[in-house]
Scaffold this motif. Structure first.
Motif, PDB file in Angstrom:
ATOM      1  N   SER A   1      21.560 -33.803  -9.943  1.00 57.16           N
ATOM      2  CA  SER A   1      21.046 -32.442  -9.762  1.00 57.16           C
ATOM      3  C   SER A   1      19.779 -32.166 -10.569  1.00 57.16           C
ATOM      4  N   GLY A   2      19.534 -32.999 -11.601  1.00 56.36           N
ATOM      5  CA  GLY A   2      18.402 -32.743 -12.484  1.00 56.36           C
ATOM      6  C   GLY A   2      18.765 -31.812 -13.637  1.00 56.36           C
ATOM      7  N   TYR A   3      20.042 -31.430 -13.719  1.00 55.92           N
ATOM      8  CA  TYR A   3      20.535 -30.515 -14.753  1.00 55.92           C
ATOM      9  C   TYR A   3      21.806 -31.084 -15.382  1.00 55.92           C
ATOM     10  N   ILE A   4      22.118 -30.590 -16.585  1.00 59.19           N
ATOM     11  CA  ILE A   4      23.405 -30.905 -17.198  1.00 59.19           C
ATOM     12  C   ILE A   4      24.083 -29.602 -17.614  1.00 59.19           C
ATOM     13  N   SER A   5      25.406 -29.647 -17.596  1.00 54.69           N
ATOM     14  CA  SER A   5      26.199 -28.486 -17.994  1.00 54.69           C
ATOM     15  C   SER A   5      26.390 -28.499 -19.509  1.00 54.69           C
ATOM     16  N   VAL A   6      26.936 -27.410 -20.029  1.00 53.88           N
ATOM     17  CA  VAL A   6      27.193 -27.331 -21.469  1.00 53.88           C
ATOM     18  C   VAL A   6      28.219 -28.392 -21.877  1.00 53.88           C
ATOM     19  N   ASP A   7      29.221 -28.652 -21.034  1.00 53.14           N
ATOM     20  CA  ASP A   7      30.216 -29.684 -21.355  1.00 53.14           C
ATOM     21  C   ASP A   7      29.571 -31.067 -21.416  1.00 53.14           C
TER      22      ASP A   7
ATOM     23  N   GLY B   1      20.509 -18.521 -17.437  1.00 56.97           N
ATOM     24  CA  GLY B   1      21.911 -18.168 -17.653  1.00 56.97           C
ATOM     25  C   GLY B   1      22.851 -18.773 -16.638  1.00 56.97           C
ATOM     26  N   GLN B   2      22.531 -19.973 -16.151  1.00 57.31           N
ATOM     27  CA  GLN B   2      23.347 -20.618 -15.121  1.00 57.31           C
ATOM     28  C   GLN B   2      24.270 -21.689 -15.696  1.00 57.31           C
ATOM     29  N   ASP B   3      24.412 -21.711 -17.009  1.00 58.22           N
ATOM     30  CA  ASP B   3      25.245 -22.716 -17.684  1.00 58.22           C
ATOM     31  C   ASP B   3      24.813 -24.141 -17.367  1.00 58.22           C
ATOM     32  N   ARG B   4      23.514 -24.323 -17.305  1.00 60.04           N
ATOM     33  CA  ARG B   4      22.950 -25.659 -17.108  1.00 60.04           C
ATOM     34  C   ARG B   4      21.510 -25.647 -17.620  1.00 60.04           C
ATOM     35  N   ILE B   5      21.083 -26.817 -18.085  1.00 58.69           N
ATOM     36  CA  ILE B   5      19.688 -26.950 -18.519  1.00 58.69           C
ATOM     37  C   ILE B   5      19.068 -28.134 -17.801  1.00 58.69           C
ATOM     38  N   PRO B   6      17.749 -28.075 -17.610  1.00 60.84           N
ATOM     39  CA  PRO B   6      17.080 -29.218 -16.980  1.00 60.84           C
ATOM     40  C   PRO B   6      17.171 -30.439 -17.894  1.00 60.84           C
ATOM     41  N   ILE B   7      17.322 -31.591 -17.298  1.00 62.09           N
ATOM     42  CA  ILE B   7      17.410 -32.835 -18.054  1.00 62.09           C
ATOM     43  C   ILE B   7      16.191 -33.021 -18.951  1.00 62.09           C
ATOM     44  N   ARG B   8      15.036 -32.600 -18.503  1.00 66.00           N
ATOM     45  CA  ARG B   8      13.819 -32.774 -19.300  1.00 66.00           C
ATOM     46  C   ARG B   8      13.864 -31.988 -20.617  1.00 66.00           C
ATOM     47  N   GLU B   9      14.813 -31.056 -20.751  1.00 63.12           N
ATOM     48  CA  GLU B   9      14.931 -30.243 -21.961  1.00 63.12           C
ATOM     49  C   GLU B   9      15.976 -30.778 -22.941  1.00 63.12           C
ATOM     50  N   ILE B  10      16.652 -31.866 -22.594  1.00 62.74           N
ATOM     51  CA  ILE B  10      17.713 -32.384 -23.462  1.00 62.74           C
ATOM     52  C   ILE B  10      17.187 -32.685 -24.862  1.00 62.74           C
ATOM     53  N   ALA B  11      16.068 -33.392 -24.946  1.00 61.30           N
ATOM     54  CA  ALA B  11      15.524 -33.771 -26.259  1.00 61.30           C
ATOM     55  C   ALA B  11      15.189 -32.527 -27.076  1.00 61.30           C
ATOM     56  N   ASN B  12      14.625 -31.508 -26.430  1.00 63.40           N
ATOM     57  CA  ASN B  12      14.291 -30.267 -27.132  1.00 63.40           C
ATOM     58  C   ASN B  12      15.551 -29.541 -27.608  1.00 63.40           C
ATOM     59  N   ALA B  13      16.581 -29.534 -26.775  1.00 60.68           N
ATOM     60  CA  ALA B  13      17.835 -28.883 -27.162  1.00 60.68           C
ATOM     61  C   ALA B  13      18.467 -29.611 -28.350  1.00 60.68           C
ATOM     62  N   PHE B  14      18.420 -30.935 -28.320  1.00 60.38           N
ATOM     63  CA  PHE B  14      18.938 -31.708 -29.450  1.00 60.38           C
ATOM     64  C   PHE B  14      18.147 -31.394 -30.714  1.00 60.38           C
ATOM     65  N   LYS B  15      16.840 -31.298 -30.568  1.00 60.25           N
ATOM     66  CA  LYS B  15      15.986 -30.998 -31.716  1.00 60.25           C
ATOM     67  C   LYS B  15      16.364 -29.635 -32.305  1.00 60.25           C
ATOM     68  N   SER B  16      16.710 -28.684 -31.445  1.00 61.26           N
ATOM     69  CA  SER B  16      17.151 -27.366 -31.917  1.00 61.26           C
ATOM     70  C   SER B  16      18.446 -27.451 -32.716  1.00 61.26           C
TER      71      SER B  16
ATOM     72  N   ARG C   1      21.495 -42.633 -19.544  1.00 62.71           N
ATOM     73  CA  ARG C   1      21.121 -42.102 -18.233  1.00 62.71           C
ATOM     74  C   ARG C   1      22.323 -41.945 -17.296  1.00 62.71           C
ATOM     75  N   ASP C   2      23.231 -42.929 -17.277  1.00 61.87           N
ATOM     76  CA  ASP C   2      24.383 -42.860 -16.370  1.00 61.87           C
ATOM     77  C   ASP C   2      25.331 -41.720 -16.717  1.00 61.87           C
ATOM     78  N   ASP C   3      25.356 -41.326 -18.005  1.00 58.82           N
ATOM     79  CA  ASP C   3      26.237 -40.233 -18.427  1.00 58.82           C
ATOM     80  C   ASP C   3      25.574 -38.870 -18.284  1.00 58.82           C
ATOM     81  N   ILE C   4      24.269 -38.850 -18.052  1.00 62.94           N
ATOM     82  CA  ILE C   4      23.541 -37.584 -18.112  1.00 62.94           C
ATOM     83  C   ILE C   4      23.620 -36.787 -16.818  1.00 62.94           C
ATOM     84  N   ASP C   5      23.255 -37.372 -15.719  1.00 58.15           N
ATOM     85  CA  ASP C   5      23.155 -36.609 -14.468  1.00 58.15           C
ATOM     86  C   ASP C   5      23.876 -37.359 -13.363  1.00 58.15           C
TER      87      ASP C   5
END
Length: 140
Positions: A64-70, A27-42, A56-60
């Protein structure tokens, strides 16, 4: 096709936020970068690792290893635009491939490039055609 970005519908935003929240386990308003593909799949969107590598340049940006909801919503827009552009390109190719051979005649391609590229010289067009022919031979 072009550089304009697409505008997400309310349903797309809602689905993307829901998918993001599913992987924001703390619940920190961020997800690990390694979960991006899974979140997209959802969200019902499949992404390939080569697309993620290109983004890659737009991701992190801060490393930090995380991305925000925005940032996730921005990537989602980029992916939907990329998919739309690819569909348009495939459709244009299908229309131009009049003989259904999986190729566009060089003369047709030259004519098209002259029509859409006012600032392209004949030399530019020939170089582009030669480049595509070399790529085609490399993939045979």
């Amino acid at each position: 096709m072009g550089d304009q970005t697409i505008k997400l519908t309310e349903d797309q935003i809602s689905n993307a936020r829901e998918a993001f929240d599913k992987y924001d386990r703390r619940g920190q308003d961020r997800i690990p970068i390694r979960e991006i593909a899974n979140a997209f799949k959802s969200c019902g969107v499949n992404i390939k690792h080569d697309w993620l590598d290109k983004m890659r340049d737009d991701i992190d940006k801060e490393g930090s290893g995380y991305i925000s909801v925005d940032e996730f919503l921005h990537l989602y827009c980029c992916k939907l635009k990329s998919d739309e552009d690819e569909r348009e390109l495939r459709e244009a190719f299908r229309i131009l491939d009049k003989e259904n051979k999986g190729q566009i005649p060089t003369d047709d391609l030259r004519w098209i490039l002259k029509g859409i590229g006012d600032d392209l010289t004949d030399e530019d067009i020939e170089a582009m055609i030669n480049d595509t022919e070399e790529i085609g031979r490399a993939h045979v």
